[in-house]
Motif scaffolding. Structure first.
Motif, short mmCIF file in Angstrom:
data_model
loop_
_atom_site.label_atom_id
_atom_site.label_comp_id
_atom_site.label_asym_id
_atom_site.label_seq_id
_atom_site.Cartn_x
_atom_site.Cartn_y
_atom_site.Cartn_z
N GLY A 92 9.61 1.65 2.26
CA GLY A 92 9.05 2.99 2.24
C GLY A 92 9.67 3.90 1.19
N ILE A 93 9.30 5.17 1.25
CA ILE A 93 9.77 6.18 0.31
C ILE A 93 11.01 6.84 0.89
N ASP A 94 12.09 6.85 0.14
CA ASP A 94 13.32 7.50 0.59
C ASP A 94 13.30 8.96 0.18
N CYS A 95 13.66 9.84 1.12
CA CYS A 95 13.70 11.27 0.82
C CYS A 95 14.94 11.88 1.47
N ARG A 96 15.42 12.95 0.88
CA ARG A 96 16.62 13.64 1.34
C ARG A 96 16.23 15.04 1.80
N PRO A 97 16.38 15.38 3.09
CA PRO A 97 16.09 16.74 3.55
C PRO A 97 17.15 17.71 3.07
N LEU A 98 16.71 18.84 2.52
CA LEU A 98 17.64 19.83 1.97
C LEU A 98 17.78 21.06 2.84
N LYS A 99 16.65 21.56 3.35
CA LYS A 99 16.70 22.73 4.23
C LYS A 99 15.47 22.69 5.14
N ALA A 100 15.46 23.55 6.15
CA ALA A 100 14.36 23.59 7.11
C ALA A 100 13.10 24.12 6.44
N GLY A 101 11.97 23.56 6.80
CA GLY A 101 10.69 23.99 6.25
C GLY A 101 9.65 22.89 6.39
N LYS A 102 8.55 23.05 5.66
CA LYS A 102 7.47 22.07 5.70
C LYS A 102 7.21 21.54 4.29
N CYS A 103 6.81 20.28 4.23
CA CYS A 103 6.55 19.63 2.95
C CYS A 103 5.44 18.60 3.15
N LYS A 104 4.67 18.37 2.11
CA LYS A 104 3.62 17.36 2.15
C LYS A 104 3.92 16.32 1.07
N ILE A 105 3.93 15.06 1.48
CA ILE A 105 4.15 13.95 0.54
C ILE A 105 2.80 13.33 0.24
N SER A 106 2.53 13.08 -1.03
CA SER A 106 1.32 12.37 -1.41
C SER A 106 1.67 11.30 -2.43
N CYS A 107 0.91 10.21 -2.40
CA CYS A 107 1.14 9.11 -3.34
C CYS A 107 -0.14 8.28 -3.45
N LYS A 108 -0.15 7.40 -4.43
CA LYS A 108 -1.26 6.48 -4.61
C LYS A 108 -0.75 5.06 -4.43
N VAL A 109 -1.51 4.26 -3.67
CA VAL A 109 -1.15 2.87 -3.43
C VAL A 109 -2.25 2.00 -4.01
N LYS A 110 -1.87 1.09 -4.91
CA LYS A 110 -2.82 0.16 -5.50
C LYS A 110 -2.61 -1.20 -4.87
N GLN A 111 -3.66 -1.68 -4.19
CA GLN A 111 -3.58 -2.93 -3.45
C GLN A 111 -4.90 -3.65 -3.52
N CYS A 112 -4.89 -4.92 -3.84
CA CYS A 112 -6.09 -5.78 -3.89
C CYS A 112 -7.15 -5.19 -4.82
N GLY A 113 -6.76 -4.60 -5.91
CA GLY A 113 -7.70 -4.06 -6.88
C GLY A 113 -8.25 -2.68 -6.53
N LYS A 114 -7.88 -2.12 -5.41
CA LYS A 114 -8.35 -0.79 -5.00
C LYS A 114 -7.18 0.18 -4.99
N THR A 115 -7.47 1.45 -5.24
CA THR A 115 -6.44 2.49 -5.22
C THR A 115 -6.71 3.43 -4.04
N TYR A 116 -5.70 3.65 -3.23
CA TYR A 116 -5.80 4.53 -2.06
C TYR A 116 -4.88 5.72 -2.26
N THR A 117 -5.35 6.92 -1.90
CA THR A 117 -4.53 8.12 -1.96
C THR A 117 -4.06 8.45 -0.55
N LEU A 118 -2.75 8.52 -0.37
CA LEU A 118 -2.18 8.79 0.95
C LEU A 118 -1.44 10.11 0.94
N SER A 119 -1.44 10.79 2.07
CA SER A 119 -0.66 12.03 2.20
C SER A 119 -0.17 12.17 3.64
#
Length: 141
Positions: A92-119
């Motif tokens: 998975g994706i490693d992340c370091r929490p710095l302070k209290a709040g909200k955040c949204k992670i987004s990325c693209k995964v390319k698998q079997c010739g298709k690209t998926y956008t995840l958030s």
């Protein structure tokens, strides 16, 4: 004589059916496995800010093959959650929490010739293991 013909015919039909099943079943499982869509393991996640700067949390994936490529990893609020790297897709994706709040992670995964956008939405909270500590009936915190 007729019984022998029937038993031979029955045996041949059973053998043909078993051979057909052996050829068809593995292909169906392979097709079903490739149709799964990759995603994050949770839709919402809560991460706690630790006392140490070295604390790292992993945001994991499901339905992702080991050959998949993850690109364009973005954090909406880098002052709350910091990208700490990625060793491989299965960890998975490693992340370091710095302070209290909200955040949204987004990325693209390319698998079997298709690209998926995840958030995924992540809430970062301050770790408070003790809301109060009583000693002799009085709150000492």
């Amino acid at each position: 004589m007729i019984r022998e013909k029937k038993s031979w015919l029955t045996g041949i039909l059973v053998f043909a059916l078993l051979c057909t099943l052996l050829l068809v079943v593995p292909q169906e499982h392979a097709m079903a496995a490739s149709k799964k869509v990759p995603a994050f393991d949770k839709t919402k996640q809560i991460v706690f800010v630790g006392d140490e700067d070295s604390y790292v949390d992993s945001i994991k994936f499901v339905n992702v093959s080991s050959k998949a490529k993850v690109t364009n990893i973005k954090f909406s609020n880098p002052s709350v959650l910091e990208y700490a790297g990625m060793h491989n897709v299965n960890q998975g994706i490693d992340c370091r929490p710095l302070k209290a709040g909200k955040c949204k992670i987004s990325c693209k995964v390319k698998q079997c010739g298709k690209t998926y956008t995840l958030s995924q939405n992540i809430t970062v909270k301050k770790a408070d293991p003790f809301s109060y500590v009583k000693l002799n009936g009085k709150n000492v915190q």
